[in-house]
Design an enzyme around this catalytic site. Structure first.
Site, PDB file in Angstrom:
ATOM      1  CE1 TYR A  52      13.707  -9.029   8.332  1.00 52.28           C
ATOM      2  CE2 TYR A  52      14.574 -11.382   8.375  1.00 52.28           C
ATOM      3  CZ  TYR A  52      13.448 -10.467   8.587  1.00 52.28           C
ATOM      4  OH  TYR A  52      12.135 -10.826   8.317  1.00 52.28           O
ATOM      5  CD  GLU A  54      14.793  -5.738  11.061  1.00 50.62           C
ATOM      6  OE1 GLU A  54      15.650  -6.203  10.533  1.00 50.62           O
ATOM      7  OE2 GLU A  54      13.862  -6.492  11.810  1.00 50.62           O
ATOM      8  CG  ASP A 198      -2.512   9.560  -0.350  1.00 50.89           C
ATOM      9  OD1 ASP A 198      -1.666   9.059  -1.419  1.00 50.89           O
ATOM     10  OD2 ASP A 198      -3.089   8.624   0.389  1.00 50.89           O
ATOM     11  CB  THR A 224       1.688   3.919  -4.208  1.00 51.50           C
ATOM     12  OG1 THR A 224       1.024   4.564  -5.076  1.00 51.50           O
ATOM     13  CG2 THR A 224       0.975   3.413  -2.986  1.00 51.50           C
ATOM     14  CE  LYS A 227      -2.680   3.500  -6.554  1.00 51.77           C
ATOM     15  NZ  LYS A 227      -2.000   3.479  -5.076  1.00 51.77           N
ATOM     16  NE  ARG A 233       1.132  -3.788  -5.533  1.00 59.26           N
ATOM     17  CZ  ARG A 233       0.232  -3.529  -6.361  1.00 59.26           C
ATOM     18  NH1 ARG A 233       0.146  -3.873  -7.783  1.00 59.26           N
ATOM     19  NH2 ARG A 233      -0.948  -2.850  -5.977  1.00 59.26           N
TER      20      ARG A 233
HETATM   21  N1  DSN Z   1      -5.963   0.513  -4.483  1.00 52.08           N
HETATM   22  C1  DSN Z   1      -5.633   1.837  -4.850  1.00 52.08           C
HETATM   23  C2  DSN Z   1      -6.515   2.541  -6.031  1.00 52.08           C
HETATM   24  O1  DSN Z   1      -6.971   1.571  -6.920  1.00 52.08           O
HETATM   25  O2  DSN Z   1      -6.582   3.419  -6.245  1.00 52.08           O
HETATM   26  C3  DSN Z   1      -5.659   2.969  -3.794  1.00 52.08           C
HETATM   27  O3  DSN Z   1      -4.482   2.456  -3.005  1.00 52.08           O
END
Ligand code: DSN
Length: 418
Positions: A52, A54, A198, A224, A227, A233
């Site tokens: 942990y 924080e 974003d 994120t 991707k 993740r």
């Molecule tokens: N779930 C994602 C996507 O597939 O684009 C977006 O957060």
């Protein structure tokens, strides 16, 4: 305590083994997914998960955090260098939490945001009514132009003037074209709004230099990390120094407790990988493959929203070729043939989000496997054959075998022995 996973839990190992086979034997075309590297996956399953911590480096609420400080600081410095930003918070557990933290930092409930509607390619957290963002904030939504199917900046500017948003969100989950961030800055400045980009889908393309850079124009950027960026993740928030304290306080203690240091370490590893020359080559190939796939699909008679793609994804409008076939049905037929896509609404869709008239597909995963333009022609032809013969199970099974043979030439995770 020291037993191997296979001894402790063969049931779970068996499930993972089945999914490894699924990931190996089929064409993964969901544009928000990727294969993380062995290095990224190794550190996620490490002892760094046991702590942990924080707070932030140098100011934790628990003792024993000296190495957590080191790992988080490395992640932050690498992200700053990779994107050329002033401040980074690497703690958000996911993209939704990252966007929520930005709103929490810069807005009060009831303030107005201007963002892309989900039905035209935005994200749930861009103000959709079923999401916290639509419940707690007043939302004005922009979409794409009905003719060009691209964002019309003059229309966005009119909406901004009408609604006077405090925050404008530029970004999408299903938009196949570039964002002109300079134009967005002009709109935001004209109404005194914060500008949030974003970039969850396109972060890897930006880091790889194949998409315009939001950094000079945006106050805050969320992404994120799993991707096109090809990390674990998770998510992060990048911002100008002047917003650093607000953003950090919004993440912790505003919205989250203990950060997941094992995935923060994996983000650090991914940022190192993304700063290598071969990452640029990979991102360039992702885009070349998307263009090749789009061109062949169009040649085969499909209509793509906006006529093609500039990035890693495309949206196929099924109505132009098969009036009665929904996106949901098409995605299921393609899965029968070993091709994994997701159903997706297309702009001005007459069907509901659970049915849709479109599918969304992209090239990050098949490019990670090493496929190039020649393979994109095969992929497009397999898709076409599968949809043309969607009522014929035997033909779909044959295509699935051909897909498996193609995939066997581009193996993944060969070191895994389950
Ligand atoms: N779930 C994602 C996507 O597939 O684009 C977006 O957060």
């Amino acid at each position: 305590m020291d037993k191997l996973l296979g001894e402790v839990d063969p049931q779970i190992v068996e499930i993972a083994a089945k999914d490894l086979k699924r990931q190996q034997d089929a064409l993964m075309l969901i544009p928000s997914e990727n294969y993380a590297s062995r290095a990224v996956m190794e550190i996620q399953g490490s002892i760094l998960a046991n702590k942990y911590a924080e707070g932030y480096p140098g100011e934790r609420y628990y003792n024993g955090c000296q190495f957590m400080d080191e790992v988080e600081s490395v992640a932050i410095e690498r992200a700053k260098a990779l994107f050329g930003v002033e401040h980074v918070n690497v703690q958000p557990h996911a993209g939704s939490q990252a966007n929520m933290a930005v709103y929490h930092a810069l807005l009060e409930p009831g303030d107005t945001i201007l963002a892309m509607s989900l039905s035209h390619g935005g994200h749930l957290t861009h103000g959709d009514k079923v999401n916290f963002s639509g419940r707690y904030y007043n939302v004005a939504a922009y979409g794409v132009d009905s003719e060009t199917e691209r964002i019309d900046m003059a229309a966005v500017s009119r909406l901004a003037t009408e609604h006077r948003p405090k925050l404008i969100v530029v970004g999408a989950t299903a938009y196949p074209r570039h964002f002109d961030f300079a134009a967005w800055r002009e709109v935001a400045d004209a109404v005194g709004a914060y500008l949030l980009a974003d970039i969850a889908h396109i972060a890897g393309l930006i880091a790889g230099g194949v998409h315009p850079d939001p950094v000079p124009y945006c106050d805050v950027i969320t992404t994120t990390t799993h991707k096109t960026l090809r990390g674990p993740r998770g998510a992060m928030i990048m911002c100008k120094s002047e917003y650093a304290d607000q953003i950090d306080r919004a993440v912790f203690p505003g919205l989250q407790g203990g950060p997941f240091l094992h995935t923060i370490a994996a983000r650090a590893v991914a940022f190192k990988e993304a700063s290598q020359p071969d990452f640029k080559t990979y991102q360039a190939q992702v885009v070349k493959n998307a263009k090749a796939l789009a061109a062949r699909l169009i040649e085969n008679g499909f209509r793509l929203v906006s006529g093609g793609t500039d990035n890693h994804l495309m949206l196929m409008d099924l109505t132009s070729k098969y009036e009665k076939l929904s996106g949901r049905q098409a995605a299921d037929h393609l899965e029968d043939a070993g091709i994994i896509v997701n159903k997706n609404t297309i702009p001005f869709d007459k069907r509901k989000p659970r049915t849709t008239s479109g599918i969304r597909l992209g090239t990050p995963m098949i490019t990670t496997r090493g496929m190039k333009e020649d393979e994109m022609v095969l992929v497009a032809d397999f898709m076409t054959e599968a949809l043309e013969n969607r009522q014929k199970s035997a033909i779909k099974r044959q295509i699935r075998e051909k897909v498996k043979t193609l995939c066997s030439q581009f193996p993944i995770y060969e070191y895994l022995n389950y």
